[in-house]
Structures are given as structure tokens and as C-alpha cells.
Design a protein around this motif. Structure first.
Motif, PDB file in Angstrom:
ATOM      1  N   THR A 150       9.724   4.213   0.887  1.00 43.13           N
ATOM      2  CA  THR A 150       8.076   4.725   0.734  1.00 43.13           C
ATOM      3  C   THR A 150       7.135   3.675   1.810  1.00 43.13           C
ATOM      4  O   THR A 150       6.158   4.079   2.310  1.00 43.13           O
ATOM      5  N   THR A 153       6.209  11.197  -4.004  1.00 39.80           N
ATOM      6  CA  THR A 153       6.133  10.610  -2.968  1.00 39.80           C
ATOM      7  C   THR A 153       5.500  12.182  -2.086  1.00 39.80           C
ATOM      8  O   THR A 153       4.773  12.023  -0.959  1.00 39.80           O
ATOM      9  N   PHE A 213       4.816   5.075   4.578  1.00 45.35           N
ATOM     10  CA  PHE A 213       3.199   5.040   4.568  1.00 45.35           C
ATOM     11  C   PHE A 213       2.634   3.996   5.925  1.00 45.35           C
ATOM     12  O   PHE A 213       1.948   4.681   6.581  1.00 45.35           O
TER      13      PHE A 213
END
Lengths: 93, 93, 93, 93, 93, 93, 93, 93, 93, 93, 93, 93, 93, 93
Positions: free
Chosen positions: I52, K54, I56
Motif C-alpha cells: 500500500t 485499498t 500511494f
């Protein structure tokens, strides 16, 4: 002289486009053939003689379509019957 | 001088387009061939000699279509029979 | 000065388009070749020498088509025979 | 002479386009066939005779569509009935 | 001032298009190369040195085609011989 | 003579385009069929008789669509009812 | 003021198009790179350091082509030599 | 005679395009069917009877769409109600 | 007021197109990245933190190209130097 | 008679295009269905009855969209209300 | 009132196109993300919390590019500075 | 009668295009569905009842979009309110 | 009334195009999502609750982009500020 | 009556195009969904209830985008505010 200019312009344009676009597909087709030949060689090195012979025959046939285009281009630039007629007309006028 | 300008313009345009677009497919085809060669080398390192020889023959044939286009471009820029005729007309006028 | 402006405009347009579009396919072809080389290196690290040598030869041949385009662009900007003829005409007029 | 110029221009344009575009698909189709033949050879070297014979028959049929296009191009350049009629009209006028 | 305006407009248009479109293919090619490099790293972490070195050489060659386009754009904006000639004509008029 | 020129031009254009574009799909379809035949031969050499027979029947049906296009082209060049009507009108005028 | 309006319009159009289209390919290329990085991380979590480092170097190189486009856009809006010349002409007139 | 010329031109154009483009998809669809038939034959030689029978029924249905196009072309060339009306009008005028 | 209208129209058009088309590629690229991230999470749930975080960072870099486009749009609507110059001209006239 | 000519021309054009393009997708869709049927037959010869029955129902539904297009074409050529109205107007004028 | 009509028309056109085309890519990107999320859920139901979190963050970022387009559309319809300036001009005239 | 001719022409054109293009996607979608049904039948002959029932429901929904297009075509040809208004205007004039 | 007609025409055109094209991508994206959901259900029937919940959330977000387009269409047809302004102008004139 | 004719023509064109093109994507999306449903049924016959229920919900959502397009078409043909305004203007004139 206007009609001669037009014929000259059109001949130039088409001579270029015929070669420029007409050689696209042969290049792609040959690329595909060569790629397949190389994969085949890697897969079966013992058949190298048959593979390369078949490849060269195939490349020759594919190249022939590119040569048709090149021939038409050269006819339009150096042996254009319409242009010759126009020159004859202009000379006889 | 108008008809000469037109012929010049058309020659410039087609010379550029023929080279610009006509080299697209060879570049893609060669990229594909080289990629296949590299995969084949990784798969069968022992056949490196045959693979690279076949690759170079194939690249030469694909490159030939790009060279047709480049030749037509150069003819249109430096040995254009229509342009030569127009100059001769303009000089003799 | 109209015909000179037209030739200048056409030369600028074609110089840009020939480079702008003509470098597309080489970039894609080289990207494909490099990607294949990297996959091959990961698959067969022992053949790194052969793979990178073949890769560089291939990249050089693909790059050559991009260089044809760049050369035509430079000829059209800095050594354009039609432009030189027009300047000579304008100077001699 | 205007209508003759138009017919000449159109004949040149179509002769070039028919060959230039009409040979694209045969080149791609032949490339695909050759690639399949090479893969088949690598997979089954014992069937080389059948494979190459089928390949050549197939290439001949695909090439025939390219030849249709080339024939139409040649008819339009060298045996164009509309052009002949126009010349006859111009000669008899 | 009309012909200067035309040359200026054409230079602006082509400078933008050459950079805007000419950087497309390098970006895609580099994306593909980087993706292949990352997959290769994941597959064979021990060959990281060879892979990243080959990647950077490849990226440099692909980037070079983007730089050709950028160079042509900069030449058209800041060192345009046709524009300079036009200014010289306008100043000397 | 204007309307005759128009009909002549249109007939030339469409005759070329119909053949040039109409033979594209058959060439691609035949390429696909031949490629499948070759793969099948490599996979199942014992069924060679059935495979080549089915291939030839299929090629004949695909070729028939190319022949429709060629027939329409030939009708437009050599047996065009609109052109004949126009000639009759011109002769009788 | 007509020629200034034209230069302004063309500058606006090209500034927008160069950025709008020129950032397409970098976005796609970066998306591909990031996707490959994520797959690689999932496949080989131990090589996370090497993968992310290579990813960031690659993203920087891809982003550079987007920045070329943005730079050309900004030059055309805020430091346009043709516009400055035109303002100077208008002021001095 | 102007409106007759227009109808004749439009009929020629549409007759050619309908056949030229309308036979593309059947050729591709038949190529796909034949290719699938050949692969199936290689995979299951025992079902040759069922496969070829289904293939021929399928080819007939696909060919029917090509025949719709050919029929429309022939109607437009040889049995065109609008052309007949125009001839009747011209004869009665 | 004609030249102001033209500049306004062009600014509106380009502001819309730059945002409308320039956000296409980022959306696709982000979609691809997110899809890859989700697949990776399913494959290696233990590396969720690294995945993750990398996602990002990547989304931020891709989003930056969309923001370049949005910035150029906003500049063209609210801080357009050519429009300001035109207003100043109109006010001072 | 001008408005009648226009309606006739438009009817001819649309009749041809509707059939020419409208039969493309059914041909492709049927090709896909037949190909799937053949693969299924090779995979599961015992289900031949169900497969061919489902295939024929499916082909009928796909063919129906081609028939919609053919019907619209025939309506435009032989039962066109706008053309009938125009003839009625012309007769009554 | 002519220039106001033009600005109104352009604003309507661009407002529609920006929303109509600018929401295409987000929809496709979100479709891809959701599809990947569903596959991931099927593959690893235990990671449902991480996956959906997510997914929602990713959808929000993709949706943001659609919202940029919608915002530009709304600005062009309801807060268009060029339109306001034109109204002010018209009121003050 | 000019405005009636225009409305008639536009109605003919749109009636044809709506049916011609609007039936493309349903044909392709149905082809895909049928192909999937056949593959499923081959894979799981026991579920034939469920598969064919679901297939027919799906085909009905897909066919409905083709029917929307056909309905709009029929409305434009046989129940066109704009045409009726124009006839009423012409009758009352 | 000319400027009102133009605004009306443009509003109609854009209202139709925005809905017609803007709903394409959502339909494709939703089709992909639903397809993925069905595959996931077949693969992991136990996770049906999570899968369908995630599917509905995703469909809602994708549908939102279609609704943006529909909203812009409705605004252009029923609450168009430019049209209202024009009516007010026409009423007050 | 000219402006009414224009509005009528534009309404007809857009009504047809919106339905003709706007139903393309739903048809493709539904085809994909149905295909996935059939594959899923073949893979997991026990989950038939869940699969068909999810399929129908998904088809309803996809169909909704086609219905938006159909609604806009019907509004443009039968409840067009711009047309009503024009009729009111014409009646009151």
C-alpha cells in the motif's frame, strides 16, 4: 503548365505514399517471421537447416509485396505514361 | 514561380512523411526480432551462433524496407525529375 | 516573398513531424528489446555477455531508423535545396 | 485538356493506393503463415515435407490477392479504357 | 508582417506537437522497460547489478529519441533559421 | 464532356478501392487459416489428408469474397452500364 | 492587432494540447511500472528495497518526458519569443 | 443531364464500397471458422464428419451476409429504381 | 471586440479539452495500479504495508500528470496572460 | 427535379452503407460462434446434438440483426415513403 | 450579440464534451479496479478488510479525475469569466 | 419544398445509420454469448438446461438494445413528427 | 432569432452526444465488473456475501460517472443558463 | 421556417445517433456479463441461483445506461423544449 504541375505533384505524392506505407506490412510480417524463426531455432536447434531455408523462402515472398510497391513508385517517378503524354503535348503545343 | 513552389512543397512534405512513417514498421519489426533473439538466447545459449547469424540476416532484410523509403526520400529531395524539369522550364523561359 | 514563406512553413512542419512521429516506433521497439533483454537476464544470468552484446547491436540498428528521420529533419531545416534555390531566386531577382 | 488531367491524376492516385494498401494484408498474412510454419517445423521436424508443401500452396493463394491489386494498378496505368477513350476524343477533336 | 506571423504560428504549433507527441513513445517504452526490470528483479534478485545496469543503458537510449524531439522543438523556438531570415528581411526592408 | 469525366473518375477510384481494400480481409483470413493448418499438421501429422482437404475448401470459400470484389472492379472498368449509357448519350448528341 | 491575436490563439491551443496529450503516455507508463512493482513486491517481498529504488529511478525518468511537455507549455504561455517580438513590434509601431 | 450523372456516380461509389467493405467481415469470420475447424480436426480426428458438416453449415450462414452485400451492389448497378426513374424522366422530357 | 472573442473561445475550448483528455491516461494508469495492488494483496497479504505504501507513492506520481493538466486549464481560465493583455489593450484603447 | 435527385442519392448511399456495414458485426459474431462450436465439438463429441442445436438458435438470433439492416435497405430502395411523397408531388405539380 | 452567442455555444460544447469524454477513463479504470478486487476477494477471502479498504482509497483517487472534469464543466456553465466579462460589456455598452 | 427535402434526407440517413451501426454491438455481444455457451456446454454437458435458459434470457436482453435502434429507425421513417409537421405546414400553405 | 437557433442546436447536439458517448465507458466498466463478480462467485461460492456487497458499491461508483453525464444533458436541455439569457434578451428586445 | 428546419434536422440526427451509438456499449457489456455467467455456470453448477441472481441485477444496471440514451432520444423527438419554443414562436408570429 498547370496540368503538368498537377500531374507532377500527384506523382510525387503517390510515389512517396506507396513506398512509405506499402513497406510497412512487409516489415512487420518479416519481423514476425524472423521472430518465429529465432524461437524455433532455440526450441529445436537440430532443424536449423530446414528452418533457415523455409525462412528465406518466406522472406523472399513477403519482400515481393514490398517490391511491387517500390516498382510502382519507380514507374510513377521515372516512367510515368501520363507525364510522358503531358510532356509530348507540351512539346507539340 | 507558383508551380515550382508547389512542386517544392510537395516534395518536402512527401520526403518527410515517407521517411517518418516508412521507418515505423521496420523499427517495430526489428524490435520484435531482437526481443525474440534475446529470449531465444536465454532459452538455448548453446545455439548462440546460429541465432545471431539468423538475426543479422533478418535485420538486414527488414532494414531494406526502411532503406527503400529513405532512398525515395533522397530521390525526392536531391534527384527529383519533376523538379529538374521545372527548373529547366524556368531557365528556358 | 509568398512562395518563400510557404516553403519555410512546410519545411518547419515536416521537420517537426518527421522527428516527432518517426522516433515513436524506434522508442517502442527499443523498449521492447530492453524488456526482453531484462527478462532474458533474469532467466539465464550466465549468458549475460552474449545477451547484452546482442542487445546493443540490435539497439544500434533500431536507433538507425530514428537517425534517418532526424537526418531528414536536419536536412530540411539547415540544408534544404528548395529553400536555397528560393533564396538564390530572391537574391537574384 | 482539363478532363484528361483529371483522369490522369485519378489513375495515378488509385494505382498507387491500390498497390500500396492492397499489399499490406497479404504481407501480414504471409508473415503469419511463415511464422506458423517455422513453429510447426520446430515442433514436428519429421513432417517437414507436408508442412512446406502446404505452406507454399497457402502462400500462393494469399499472394494471389496481392496480384489482383497489382493487376488493377497496371491496368489503370497502362491499359486504362477511360484514358484511351479520352485520348481518342482529344485526337478526334 | 503577415508572412512572419505565419512562420511564427507554424513554429509554435510544430514545437508543441513535436514535443507533445514525440515524448509519448519514449514514455511508453521506458514504462515497459522499467516494468520488465522490476519483474526480473523479483524473479532473480541475485542478478540485480546486471539488470539495473542494462536497464539504465536502455533507458538512456530510449530517452535519446525523446531528446531528439525536444531538441527540434527548442531549435524551432529559439534558433529557427527561417524565422531569423524573416526577421533579417523585415529589418532590412 | 464533364459528366463523362466524372463518371470515369469515379469508376477508376472505386475500381481501385474495391480491389485494394476488399482483398485485405481475405488475405488475412487465409493467412490465419493456413497458419492454423500448419499448426494442426505439426500436432497431428496423421490427419494430413483431412486437414489439407478442409483447408482447400475453406480457402476457396474465403477467396470467393475476394473474387466478388475483383468482379465488381472489372465490371466497373470494362462493363460499366452507366459509362455505356453516357457514351451512347454522347454519341447520339 | 490581428497577427497578435493569431499568435495568442495558437499559443493557447498548443500549450493546452502539449500538456493534455503529452502527459498521457507518462501516466500510462508510470501506471504500468507501478503495477509491475506491486506484482514484484508480492512475488519477492525480500527484494523490496531494490525494487522500490529501481521503481523510483524509473518513475523519475518517465516523469521527465512529462516535464518536457509541461516546460514547453510554460514557455509558450509565459516566455514565448514570438509573442514578445510581436509585442515589441506593436509597441514600437 | 446533371442529376443523372449524380445518381450514376453515387450508384457506382456505393456499389463498390458495399461489396468492398461488406465482404471484409465474412472473410475474417470464415477465416476464423476454418482455423477453428482445422485445430479441432487435429485435436479430435475421429469427429471429422461432424466437424466438417458443422463447418460447412456455418460457412454458408456467414457467406450469406457477404451475399446480401453483393446483391445490393448488383441491384444498384443493374436494377436501380432511381436510375430507371431518371432515365424514364429523361426519355419523356 | 472580435479578437477578444476569439481568445475567449480558444481559451474555453482548450481549458476543457486539456482537462477532459489529459485526465484520461491518469485514470487508466491509476486503475491499473490499483488493480495490481489488489491482486498483490490477495497473493501476499503479509506484505500489505509495503504494497500500500508503494501504491500511494505511485498514485501520487501518476496523479501529478493529471494535476499538470488541471493547472494549465485553470491558468487558461483564470490567469491567462494573453487575455489580460487583450483586456488591457481594450481598456486602453 | 433537384430535390428528387437528392433524395434518390441519399437513399442509394444509405441503402448501401446500411447493408455493407451492418452485416459486418453479424459475420464476425457468427464466425466466433462457429469457431466456438467447432472447438466444443472437438472437446466433447458426445454433446454434438446439444451443441449444434444451440449453435443454430444462436446463429438465427445473430442473423436477425443482419436482416434488420437488409430490411431497412430494401425499404429505402423499394418502399421509401419520402421518395413516394416526392414522386407524388412531382406528378401533381 | 454575435460574440456572446459564440462564447455561449463554445461553452456549451466544451462543457458537454469535457464531462462526456472525461468520465470515460475513470469509468473504465474503476471497472478494472473493481474487477481486480472481486477476483482478489475470491482468491483470498481472509484479506477482505485490506482489499476493500485499498479499493475504496483507489476508487476515490480515480474518481477525483472525473471530478476535475465535472468541475471544469460546471465552471464553464455557471461561473464562466469570459461569459461574465461579455455580459458586463453588453450591459455597459 | 427545400426544408422538406432536408428533413427527408436527414431522416433517411439517420434511419439507416442507426440500424446499421446500432446492430453491430448486439451482434458481437450475442456472438460472444453464444460462443461462451457452446464452450460451457462442452465443458459441463450436464448443466445444459441451466446454460441454455440463461443464454436465452441474456440474448433477449442484448437483442433489446438492437430493437431500440430498429424502433427509432422505424419511427424516423414511418412516424416522424417533424416530417408530419412539415407536411401539415406544406399542405396548409 | 438566429443566435437562439444556434444555441438551441448546439444544446441539442451536446445533450445527445454527452449522454450517448458518456454512458459507453460506464456500461463497459460495469460489464467487466459483473463478469469478474460472476467468475469470482463460481470460484469461491462461500464469499458470495462479500463479493456481491463489493460489487454493488463498485457499480454505484461507476454508475455515478454515467449520472454526471446525464445530469449535464438534462441541465443543457431543461436548465440551460445561456438559453435562458437568450430568451430574456429576446423577450426584452 | 429555416430555423425550425434546422432544429428539426438536428433533433433527428442526434436522436438517432444517441440511440445508435449509446446502445453499443451496453450490448457489449451485457454480452461480456452473459458470457461470464455461462462460464461460471459450467464451472460451478451448484451456485446457479446466486450466479443468475447477480447476473440479472448486473444486467439491469448495465441496461440502465442504454435506457438513459433511449430516454434522451425520445425527449428529443417527442418532448423537445427547443422545438416547442420554436413552434410557439412560429404560431405567434
Amino acid at each position: 503548365m498547370d496540368s503538368m504541375t498537377l500531374i507532377a505533384m500527384v506523382s510525387i505524392v503517390i510515389a512517396g505514399l506507396t513506398t512509405g506505407f506499402g513497406t510497412m506490412a512487409p516489415a512487420l510480417g518479416e519481423g514476425r517471421s524472423v521472430a518465429a524463426a529465432l524461437s524455433s531455432l532455440a526450441q529445436q536447434p537440430d532443424a536449423a537447416a530446414t528452418i533457415t531455408r523455409t525462412l528465406f523462402v518466406g522472406l523472399a515472398m513477403i519482400e515481393s509485396t514490398a517490391i511491387y510497391c517500390f516498382v510502382v513508385s519507380m514507374i510513377l517517378i521515372f516512367a510515368n505514361p501520363f507525364w510522358n503524354y503531358a510532356i509530348a503535348q507540351a512539346a507539340g503545343r
